[in-house]
Design a protein around this motif. Sequence first.
Motif, mmCIF file in Angstrom:
data_model
loop_
_atom_site.group_PDB
_atom_site.id
_atom_site.type_symbol
_atom_site.label_atom_id
_atom_site.label_comp_id
_atom_site.label_asym_id
_atom_site.label_seq_id
_atom_site.Cartn_x
_atom_site.Cartn_y
_atom_site.Cartn_z
ATOM 1 N N LEU A 76 -13.350 -2.865 -1.145
ATOM 2 C CA LEU A 76 -12.877 -2.897 0.230
ATOM 3 C C LEU A 76 -12.722 -1.449 0.658
ATOM 4 O O LEU A 76 -12.018 -0.671 0.004
ATOM 5 N N ASN A 77 -13.395 -1.094 1.742
ATOM 6 C CA ASN A 77 -13.417 0.290 2.190
ATOM 7 C C ASN A 77 -13.063 0.321 3.676
ATOM 8 O O ASN A 77 -13.731 -0.326 4.480
ATOM 9 N N VAL A 78 -12.000 1.040 4.041
ATOM 10 C CA VAL A 78 -11.599 1.145 5.443
ATOM 11 C C VAL A 78 -11.341 2.602 5.808
ATOM 12 O O VAL A 78 -11.030 3.432 4.953
ATOM 13 N N SER A 79 -11.477 2.881 7.091
ATOM 14 C CA SER A 79 -11.195 4.206 7.618
ATOM 15 C C SER A 79 -10.202 4.061 8.765
ATOM 16 O O SER A 79 -10.600 3.901 9.921
ATOM 17 N N PRO A 80 -8.896 4.096 8.457
ATOM 18 C CA PRO A 80 -7.895 3.838 9.497
ATOM 19 C C PRO A 80 -7.790 4.941 10.559
ATOM 20 O O PRO A 80 -7.385 4.672 11.675
ATOM 21 N N LEU A 104 -9.812 4.893 2.843
ATOM 22 C CA LEU A 104 -9.080 4.154 1.822
ATOM 23 C C LEU A 104 -10.055 3.210 1.135
ATOM 24 O O LEU A 104 -10.780 2.464 1.803
ATOM 25 N N THR A 105 -10.071 3.233 -0.185
ATOM 26 C CA THR A 105 -10.965 2.368 -0.943
ATOM 27 C C THR A 105 -10.160 1.623 -2.000
ATOM 28 O O THR A 105 -9.375 2.225 -2.726
ATOM 29 N N PHE A 141 -7.240 2.279 -6.445
ATOM 30 C CA PHE A 141 -7.008 2.616 -5.043
ATOM 31 C C PHE A 141 -7.269 4.108 -4.875
ATOM 32 O O PHE A 141 -6.732 4.928 -5.632
ATOM 33 N N VAL A 142 -8.107 4.469 -3.892
ATOM 34 C CA VAL A 142 -8.458 5.867 -3.651
ATOM 35 C C VAL A 142 -8.170 6.209 -2.192
ATOM 36 O O VAL A 142 -8.554 5.466 -1.284
ATOM 37 N N LEU A 143 -7.495 7.325 -1.963
ATOM 38 C CA LEU A 143 -7.213 7.840 -0.625
ATOM 39 C C LEU A 143 -7.871 9.209 -0.491
ATOM 40 O O LEU A 143 -7.636 10.100 -1.314
ATOM 41 N N ARG A 144 -8.695 9.345 0.534
ATOM 42 C CA ARG A 144 -9.336 10.629 0.847
ATOM 43 C C ARG A 144 -8.949 10.985 2.275
ATOM 44 O O ARG A 144 -9.182 10.182 3.186
#
Length: 108
Positions: free
Chosen positions: A17-21, A27-28, A62-65
Amino acid sequence: MGKVLTQANRATHRVRLNVSPWEGTNLTLDWYLNRAMELNNIGATPALSQLTSRNLGQEWQFVLRMPINEKLYFLGVAGIAQPGDAIRAATGASSNWTTLQAQLFWTF
């Protein structure tokens, strides 16, 4: 689990699941299911060379960039792995494994 398991004799399934808030932020969330193709695991870590089960385990990551400003960029990783029956039998592991990483990149 990637540090314990080799690519040989492993089938991995992944759901992502990959989102760009916000612009520039990513966020992955990944879920991995690891299974052995054969119980004979020659070439692996000696403790895992003969498996008692094909269930190697599962992992959530969980990955935050995100950019902090024009010169700083943050990367954070949090993961939890549940060793499967094969790894628990071979190593005696009774608890889950966790990892936390934080990196700050500076450009000049």
